[in-house]
Design a protein around this motif. Structure first.
Motif, PDB file in Angstrom:
ATOM      1  N   ARG A  50       0.848  -1.200   0.000  1.00 23.84           N
ATOM      2  CA  ARG A  50       0.000   0.000   0.000  1.00 23.84           C
ATOM      3  C   ARG A  50       0.877   1.241   0.000  1.00 23.84           C
ATOM      4  NH1 ARG A  50      -5.239   0.288  -1.541  1.00 23.84           N
ATOM      5  NH2 ARG A  50      -6.364   1.961  -0.493  1.00 23.84           N
ATOM      6  N   HIS A  51       0.710   2.120  -1.014  1.00 23.44           N
ATOM      7  CA  HIS A  51       1.459   3.374  -1.062  1.00 23.44           C
ATOM      8  C   HIS A  51       0.532   4.475  -1.546  1.00 23.44           C
ATOM      9  CE1 HIS A  51       4.908   6.045  -1.446  1.00 23.44           C
ATOM     10  NE2 HIS A  51       4.460   6.392  -2.638  1.00 23.44           N
ATOM     11  N   GLN A  52       0.389   5.501  -0.721  1.00 22.11           N
ATOM     12  CA  GLN A  52      -0.455   6.649  -1.073  1.00 22.11           C
ATOM     13  C   GLN A  52      -1.857   6.201  -1.527  1.00 22.11           C
ATOM     14  OE1 GLN A  52       0.348  10.000  -0.768  1.00 22.11           O
ATOM     15  NE2 GLN A  52       2.119   9.232   0.352  1.00 22.11           N
ATOM     16  N   GLY A  53      -2.429   5.238  -0.801  1.00 25.21           N
ATOM     17  CA  GLY A  53      -3.779   4.786  -1.096  1.00 25.21           C
ATOM     18  C   GLY A  53      -3.900   3.859  -2.281  1.00 25.21           C
ATOM     19  N   THR A  54      -2.781   3.382  -2.810  1.00 29.03           N
ATOM     20  CA  THR A  54      -2.803   2.508  -3.986  1.00 29.03           C
ATOM     21  C   THR A  54      -2.031   1.232  -3.695  1.00 29.03           C
ATOM     22  OG1 THR A  54      -2.880   4.431  -5.459  1.00 29.03           O
ATOM     23  CG2 THR A  54      -2.224   2.339  -6.438  1.00 29.03           C
ATOM     24  N   ASP A  55      -2.582   0.082  -4.089  1.00 25.15           N
ATOM     25  CA  ASP A  55      -1.885  -1.195  -3.945  1.00 25.15           C
ATOM     26  C   ASP A  55      -0.985  -1.423  -5.156  1.00 25.15           C
ATOM     27  OD1 ASP A  55      -3.156  -1.749  -1.563  1.00 25.15           O
ATOM     28  OD2 ASP A  55      -4.794  -2.849  -2.517  1.00 25.15           O
ATOM     29  N   VAL A  56       0.248  -1.823  -4.897  1.00 29.54           N
ATOM     30  CA  VAL A  56       1.192  -2.081  -5.986  1.00 29.54           C
ATOM     31  C   VAL A  56       1.887  -3.412  -5.744  1.00 29.54           C
ATOM     32  CG1 VAL A  56       1.600   0.374  -6.395  1.00 29.54           C
ATOM     33  CG2 VAL A  56       3.113  -0.875  -4.860  1.00 29.54           C
ATOM     34  N   ASP A  57       2.272  -4.074  -6.839  1.00 25.38           N
ATOM     35  CA  ASP A  57       3.140  -5.247  -6.770  1.00 25.38           C
ATOM     36  C   ASP A  57       4.562  -4.771  -7.013  1.00 25.38           C
ATOM     37  OD1 ASP A  57       0.938  -6.839  -6.358  1.00 25.38           O
ATOM     38  OD2 ASP A  57       0.739  -7.423  -8.456  1.00 25.38           O
ATOM     39  N   PHE A  58       5.474  -5.259  -6.206  1.00 25.06           N
ATOM     40  CA  PHE A  58       6.811  -4.678  -6.098  1.00 25.06           C
ATOM     41  C   PHE A  58       7.865  -5.740  -6.403  1.00 25.06           C
ATOM     42  CE2 PHE A  58      10.440  -4.280  -3.212  1.00 25.06           C
ATOM     43  CZ  PHE A  58      10.816  -2.948  -3.288  1.00 25.06           C
ATOM     44  N   ALA A  59       8.855  -5.383  -7.211  1.00 28.57           N
ATOM     45  CA  ALA A  59       9.984  -6.284  -7.463  1.00 28.57           C
ATOM     46  C   ALA A  59      11.248  -5.439  -7.561  1.00 28.57           C
ATOM     47  CB  ALA A  59       9.786  -7.076  -8.752  1.00 28.57           C
ATOM     48  N   ALA A  60      12.275  -5.809  -6.806  1.00 29.99           N
ATOM     49  CA  ALA A  60      13.519  -5.041  -6.793  1.00 29.99           C
ATOM     50  C   ALA A  60      14.715  -5.962  -6.941  1.00 29.99           C
ATOM     51  CB  ALA A  60      13.638  -4.244  -5.491  1.00 29.99           C
ATOM     52  N   THR A  61      15.734  -5.468  -7.638  1.00 28.33           N
ATOM     53  CA  THR A  61      17.025  -6.132  -7.698  1.00 28.33           C
ATOM     54  C   THR A  61      18.050  -5.179  -7.106  1.00 28.33           C
ATOM     55  OG1 THR A  61      16.428  -7.375  -9.692  1.00 28.33           O
ATOM     56  CG2 THR A  61      18.760  -7.202  -9.177  1.00 28.33           C
ATOM     57  N   LEU A  62      18.650  -5.574  -6.000  1.00 30.63           N
ATOM     58  CA  LEU A  62      19.602  -4.732  -5.277  1.00 30.63           C
ATOM     59  C   LEU A  62      20.997  -5.338  -5.407  1.00 30.63           C
ATOM     60  CD1 LEU A  62      17.473  -4.272  -2.020  1.00 30.63           C
ATOM     61  CD2 LEU A  62      17.454  -2.871  -4.090  1.00 30.63           C
ATOM     62  N   HIS A  63      21.969  -4.506  -5.727  1.00 35.53           N
ATOM     63  CA  HIS A  63      23.332  -4.988  -5.952  1.00 35.53           C
ATOM     64  C   HIS A  63      24.233  -4.603  -4.773  1.00 35.53           C
ATOM     65  CE1 HIS A  63      22.131  -5.927 -10.019  1.00 35.53           C
ATOM     66  NE2 HIS A  63      21.741  -4.677 -10.202  1.00 35.53           N
ATOM     67  N   GLY A  64      25.204  -5.473  -4.510  1.00 35.26           N
ATOM     68  CA  GLY A  64      26.184  -5.175  -3.471  1.00 35.26           C
ATOM     69  C   GLY A  64      25.569  -4.928  -2.115  1.00 35.26           C
ATOM     70  N   VAL A  65      24.584  -5.730  -1.747  1.00 31.11           N
ATOM     71  CA  VAL A  65      23.893  -5.529  -0.464  1.00 31.11           C
ATOM     72  C   VAL A  65      24.804  -5.949   0.686  1.00 31.11           C
ATOM     73  CG1 VAL A  65      21.915  -6.208   0.952  1.00 31.11           C
ATOM     74  CG2 VAL A  65      21.656  -5.900  -1.524  1.00 31.11           C
ATOM     75  N   SER A  66      24.887  -5.099   1.693  1.00 22.97           N
ATOM     76  CA  SER A  66      25.688  -5.415   2.871  1.00 22.97           C
ATOM     77  C   SER A  66      24.784  -5.629   4.076  1.00 22.97           C
ATOM     78  CB  SER A  66      26.690  -4.292   3.168  1.00 22.97           C
ATOM     79  OG  SER A  66      26.004  -3.097   3.483  1.00 22.97           O
ATOM     80  N   THR A  67      25.314  -6.267   5.076  1.00 20.30           N
ATOM     81  CA  THR A  67      24.499  -6.584   6.246  1.00 20.30           C
ATOM     82  C   THR A  67      24.185  -5.363   7.103  1.00 20.30           C
ATOM     83  OG1 THR A  67      26.522  -7.201   7.430  1.00 20.30           O
ATOM     84  CG2 THR A  67      25.279  -8.980   6.382  1.00 20.30           C
ATOM     85  N   ASP A  68      24.835  -4.214   6.811  1.00 19.64           N
ATOM     86  CA  ASP A  68      24.497  -2.995   7.558  1.00 19.64           C
ATOM     87  C   ASP A  68      23.450  -2.152   6.847  1.00 19.64           C
ATOM     88  OD1 ASP A  68      25.887  -1.935   5.465  1.00 19.64           O
ATOM     89  OD2 ASP A  68      27.415  -0.919   6.657  1.00 19.64           O
ATOM     90  N   GLY A  69      22.852  -2.711   5.754  1.00 19.52           N
ATOM     91  CA  GLY A  69      21.747  -2.032   5.098  1.00 19.52           C
ATOM     92  C   GLY A  69      22.131  -1.156   3.930  1.00 19.52           C
ATOM     93  N   ARG A  70      23.387  -1.214   3.467  1.00 25.45           N
ATOM     94  CA  ARG A  70      23.808  -0.408   2.326  1.00 25.45           C
ATOM     95  C   ARG A  70      23.754  -1.251   1.043  1.00 25.45           C
ATOM     96  NH1 ARG A  70      25.739   4.360   3.793  1.00 25.45           N
ATOM     97  NH2 ARG A  70      26.595   4.723   1.732  1.00 25.45           N
TER      98      ARG A  70
END
Length: 239
Positions: free
Chosen positions: A80-100
């Motif tokens: 839910r974002h701004q009153g709208t339902d969305v389906d979400f897909a992300a590809t994140l590169h170089g993810v570290s365990t501290d959240g970067r």
């Protein structure tokens, strides 16, 4: 010769056991990391929906021991974002365990019914869909039901839907020529571009494009390298 062969067999067996142990450890750690990332992402997205996480790199689980898990694929439905339902897909590169992360990309799919509610005039229903390539809008204009084929353009935080052609008398007529058709001036007056704002994007996120798909309007975003949105105050942990 027999002793040498025995030593070779023993070494091969030890190597096999070591590889099997490493694979088992990686599988265990990978599952643990995926669960922690899923919980962290769900918290930062402020959703109780299920968030699926998949580590894509080889031995990503063991990599977490060094603080880096590599490429991560995240999917979730019905956010839910701004009153709208969305389906979400992300590809994140170089993810570290501290959240970067080293950046990445996101697609958000908005069902046509939800988008129609944002662009329709008050008291006038419109139906959105696709002809396989373009976003189409069907509704009343000038007292006539018409289907409009549109073009999409974007800024960093908005989508503009611009009517391009109108289905009229069995023909696709360019919008700019409608005034030449008897009784069509009222239709032309209704076909102004509509802009849908996408506010409150996380820092470092920008809209890069949009296209019509079978499931709905697909919005493409780019993520800049850096830290994930900070929701530490809400109790969100790092991965």
């Amino acid at each position: 010769m027999i002793r040498r062969r025995t030593l070779l067999l023993a070494s091969a067996g030890a190597l096999t056991l070591a590889v099997a142990a490493a694979a088992a450890a990686d599988s265990y750690l990978e599952g643990t990391v995926e669960r922690r990332v899923s919980e962290a992402v769900a918290c930062r997205l402020d959703t109780d929906k299920g968030v699926d996480v998949e580590l894509e790199g080889p031995l990503a689980g063991l990599g977490a021991l060094t603080g880096t898990v590599g490429t991560v694929r995240v999917t979730a439905q019905g956010l839910r974002h701004q009153g709208t339902d969305v389906d979400f897909a992300a590809t994140l590169h170089g993810v570290s365990t501290d959240g970067r992360t080293d950046g990445g990309s996101v697609t958000a799919t908005v069902a046509y019914e939800q988008l129609a509610a944002k662009i329709g005039d008050e008291g006038e229903a419109v139906e959105l869909g696709t002809d396989g390539s373009h976003l189409t809008v069907t509704g009343g204009a000038g007292g006539l039901p018409v289907t409009v084929v549109t073009k999409l353009s974007t800024t960093e935080n908005s989508v503009t839907i611009t009517p391009a052609t109108v289905g009229l008398l069995g023909r696709q007529v360019p919008v700019e020529t409608l005034s030449g058709f008897p009784g069509a001036s009222g239709i032309a007056d209704k076909l102004a571009p509509r802009t849908v704002e996408i506010p409150d994007l996380p820092e470092g996120t920008r809209l890069t494009g949009a296209h019509a798909a079978a499931a709905g309007l697909v919005l493409d975003f780019a993520l800049a390298p850096g830290a994930a949105p900070d929701r530490a105050a809400a109790g969100c942990a790092a991965a």
